[in-house]
Design a protein around this motif. Structure first.
Motif, PDB file in Angstrom:
ATOM      1  N   LYS A 142       6.043  38.393  20.440  1.00  0.00           N
ATOM      2  CA  LYS A 142       7.303  38.940  20.972  1.00  0.00           C
ATOM      3  C   LYS A 142       8.248  39.289  19.829  1.00  0.00           C
ATOM      4  CE  LYS A 142       8.749  37.249  25.481  1.00  0.00           C
ATOM      5  NZ  LYS A 142       8.985  36.040  26.247  1.00  0.00           N
ATOM      6  N   ASP A 143       8.412  38.317  18.900  1.00  0.00           N
ATOM      7  CA  ASP A 143       9.343  38.527  17.786  1.00  0.00           C
ATOM      8  C   ASP A 143       8.903  39.699  16.926  1.00  0.00           C
ATOM      9  OD1 ASP A 143      10.681  36.376  18.759  1.00  0.00           O
ATOM     10  OD2 ASP A 143       9.982  34.959  17.215  1.00  0.00           O
ATOM     11  N   ARG A 201       9.681  42.946  18.640  1.00  0.00           N
ATOM     12  CA  ARG A 201      11.112  43.252  18.598  1.00  0.00           C
ATOM     13  C   ARG A 201      11.490  43.736  17.201  1.00  0.00           C
ATOM     14  NH1 ARG A 201      13.378  38.516  20.462  1.00  0.00           N
ATOM     15  NH2 ARG A 201      12.450  39.012  22.461  1.00  0.00           N
ATOM     16  N   GLU A 242      10.352  47.244  16.775  1.00  0.00           N
ATOM     17  CA  GLU A 242      11.180  48.168  17.552  1.00  0.00           C
ATOM     18  C   GLU A 242      12.541  48.378  16.902  1.00  0.00           C
ATOM     19  OE1 GLU A 242       9.036  47.352  21.826  1.00  0.00           O
ATOM     20  OE2 GLU A 242      11.128  46.743  21.590  1.00  0.00           O
ATOM     21  N   ASN A 243      13.113  47.283  16.401  1.00  0.00           N
ATOM     22  CA  ASN A 243      14.428  47.408  15.772  1.00  0.00           C
ATOM     23  C   ASN A 243      14.362  48.192  14.478  1.00  0.00           C
ATOM     24  OD1 ASN A 243      15.534  46.031  17.828  1.00  0.00           O
ATOM     25  ND2 ASN A 243      15.591  44.044  16.774  1.00  0.00           N
ATOM     26  N   ARG A 254       9.953  52.231  20.687  1.00  0.00           N
ATOM     27  CA  ARG A 254       9.396  51.196  21.545  1.00  0.00           C
ATOM     28  C   ARG A 254       7.946  50.999  21.151  1.00  0.00           C
ATOM     29  NH1 ARG A 254       9.939  49.037  26.547  1.00  0.00           N
ATOM     30  NH2 ARG A 254       8.009  49.826  27.435  1.00  0.00           N
ATOM     31  N   HIS A 309       4.320  43.911  26.307  1.00  0.00           N
ATOM     32  CA  HIS A 309       5.324  42.864  26.384  1.00  0.00           C
ATOM     33  C   HIS A 309       4.708  41.582  26.878  1.00  0.00           C
ATOM     34  CE1 HIS A 309       8.835  45.054  25.101  1.00  0.00           C
ATOM     35  NE2 HIS A 309       8.085  46.077  25.432  1.00  0.00           N
TER      36      HIS A 309
END
Ligand code: PEP
Ligand code: CO
Length: 445
Positions: free
Chosen positions: A204-205, A208, A211-212, A217, A178
């Motif tokens: 970061k994007d 994410r 992960e989505n 994770r 992270h």
């Protein structure tokens, strides 16, 4: 005929002189009975990935201490090393738009070549410090005496290091994915601060997004690989863990995934090349400005007769002022021999100098300049730079000069730890990664 010990028939440079050869033999026999540190399938997995790097589809980050020290085999130090490597690799992924192969100069980087056999202080001459596997850095006769038992201590520390690295990668290390864990205070000082923050936002994007979409994770998987590398310098040590494994042809050096041969021991007629010729591991050769056409031809014939992509990596280290003249010539030599090499730029070892007060250092701007030129030269010659080789630490040392936070010559004394070569600190390493990523983006996107 090659065997793990056939190197003994050739001249072996940079080997310690032990006072009791029988004790060395006892140590090496014990070493032979111990379990390996790495496996043949990991080694072949790396070799396959390096073949991708040779074709320009992956990029290597090879980095770590110049010389690992036994005292640094601690949880905080190892975690910081892994953190800086992981974060740099994430930044490089954004720039390279291709997978990064992470190779640590760790878990066995305990033997160092030296330019002189002895060191003299105040009229007293003692054997040079050759790395923690050989002797100890303190300037006393007892500390500098090469001690064969240290080979076992080094093997054990390499095992402890690798055990911890593997556990971190598998477990709780995920949090370091992270970007809020990135220490980016230094970015304020940099004219490129805005760009760096945007890059971190992109990381970061993407995390994410992954992960989505995948519902996992990032980092909860086993897919983050760290490979190990060290200079295969002490041939008794290296050959004691070199063996044939069941159901696979050839012999493997099971102490490390990626052994390399240093500039001082890369003679095609020498013992080091003889040793490396018989192992299936991917192999690195450090090459510098004095390298000849004949040497390139001999290395390829001896080490890579089938011209197999991923087998051989040239780690070139010329210096920022020499690369422009030396690298194109070297690329031509390799082409004439039909090599499919990985080309890695080591911008550290050609850029070392001593300050007026005799402190060994390197300038950040020279380091970046050599990398930048390497990208341009490879691309002008119609090929791709396959990676970088960096001496660094996750700690806040002051060993190299420059970078946004501006370590100055006067600062060097404040936190200078390295017993051998000066390393980039955490901030300088991250800054270098950002600059390289930026360079790759401009060049290829
Ligand atoms: C090293 O990588 O620490 C080293 C000694 O490099 P070279 O062999 O390129 O001088
Ligand atoms: Co070094």
């Amino acid at each position: 005929m090659w065997s793990p010990d056939s190197w003994r028939q050739k001249p072996a440079l940079q080997q310690p002189e032990y006072s009791d050869p029988a004790e060395v033999e006892r140590v090496l026999s014990e070493l032979r009975t111990l379990p390996p540190l790495v496996t043949s399938w990991e080694i072949l997995h790396l070799r396959a990935q390096l073949a991708e790097a040779a074709a320009g589809r992956q990029f290597v980050l090879q980095a770590g201490d110049c010389a690992e020290r036994f005292v640094d085999c601690t949880a905080p130090r190892l975690t910081n090393t892994l953190k800086v490597l992981l974060q740099m690799s994430m930044v490089l992924t954004v720039g390279a738009s291709r997978p990064i192969i992470r190779i640590g100069r760790f878990a066995g980087q305990y033997a160092k070549p030296r330019s002189t056999d002895t060191e003299t202080r105040d009229g007293v001459s003692l054997p040079s410090y050759r790395g923690d596997n050989i002797n100890r850095p303190e300037f006393s006769a007892a500390a500098r005496r090469p001690d064969p038992q240290l080979l076992l201590r080094g093997y054990e520390r390499a095992a402890l290091t690798l055990n911890f690295v593997r556990a971190l990668v598998k477990g709780g290390f995920a949090d370091l994915h992270h970007p809020e864990y990135f220490d980016l205070d230094w970015v304020k000082e940099s004219p490129l601060g805005g760009e760096y923050h945007r890059m971190v936002q992109t990381i970061k994007d993407s995390l994410r997004f992954v992960e989505n979409v995948l519902g996992v994770r990032a980092g909860d998987t086993d897919r983050i690989d760290f490979f190990t590398a060290h200079e295969a310098l002490h041939l008794g040590y290296e050959s004691a863990q070199t063996r044939v494994v069941p159901r696979r042809p050839g012999a493997f050096n099971l102490l490390t995934h990626f052994p390399w041969v240093g500039l001082r021991t890369n003679d095609p007629n020498g013992a080091h090349i003889e040793y490396l010729r018989g192992v299936e591991n991917p192999i690195g050769i450090k090459v510098g400005g004095s390298c000849t056409r004949d040497q390139v031809a001999r290395w390829l014939d001896i080490l890579d007769p089938h011209r197999s992509p991923g087998r051989l990596t040239f780690i070139h280290r010329f210096g920022a002022r020499k690369i422009g003249e030396c690298l194109p010539r070297l690329i031509e030599y390799a082409r004439e021999e039909g090599g499919h090499l990985v080309w890695i730029c080591d911008p550290m070892h050609g850029n070392t100098h001593a300050t007026a007060s005799g402190v060994k250092t390197r300038r950040f701007e020279d380091i970046y300049s050599e990398v930048e030129q390497a990208f341009d030269i490879h691309s002008a010659m119609g090929q791709t730079l396959g990676g970088v080789h960096i001496e660094l630490t996750g700690e806040n040392v002051t060993e190299c000069i420059g970078g946004s936070h501006g370590v100055a010559e006067e600062d060097l004394a404040r936190a200078y730890e390295s017993e051998v070569d000066p390393r980039l600190n955490y901030e300088q390493s991250m800054e270098l990664a950002f600059l390289i990523a930026r360079k790759m983006k401009n060049g290829t996107l």
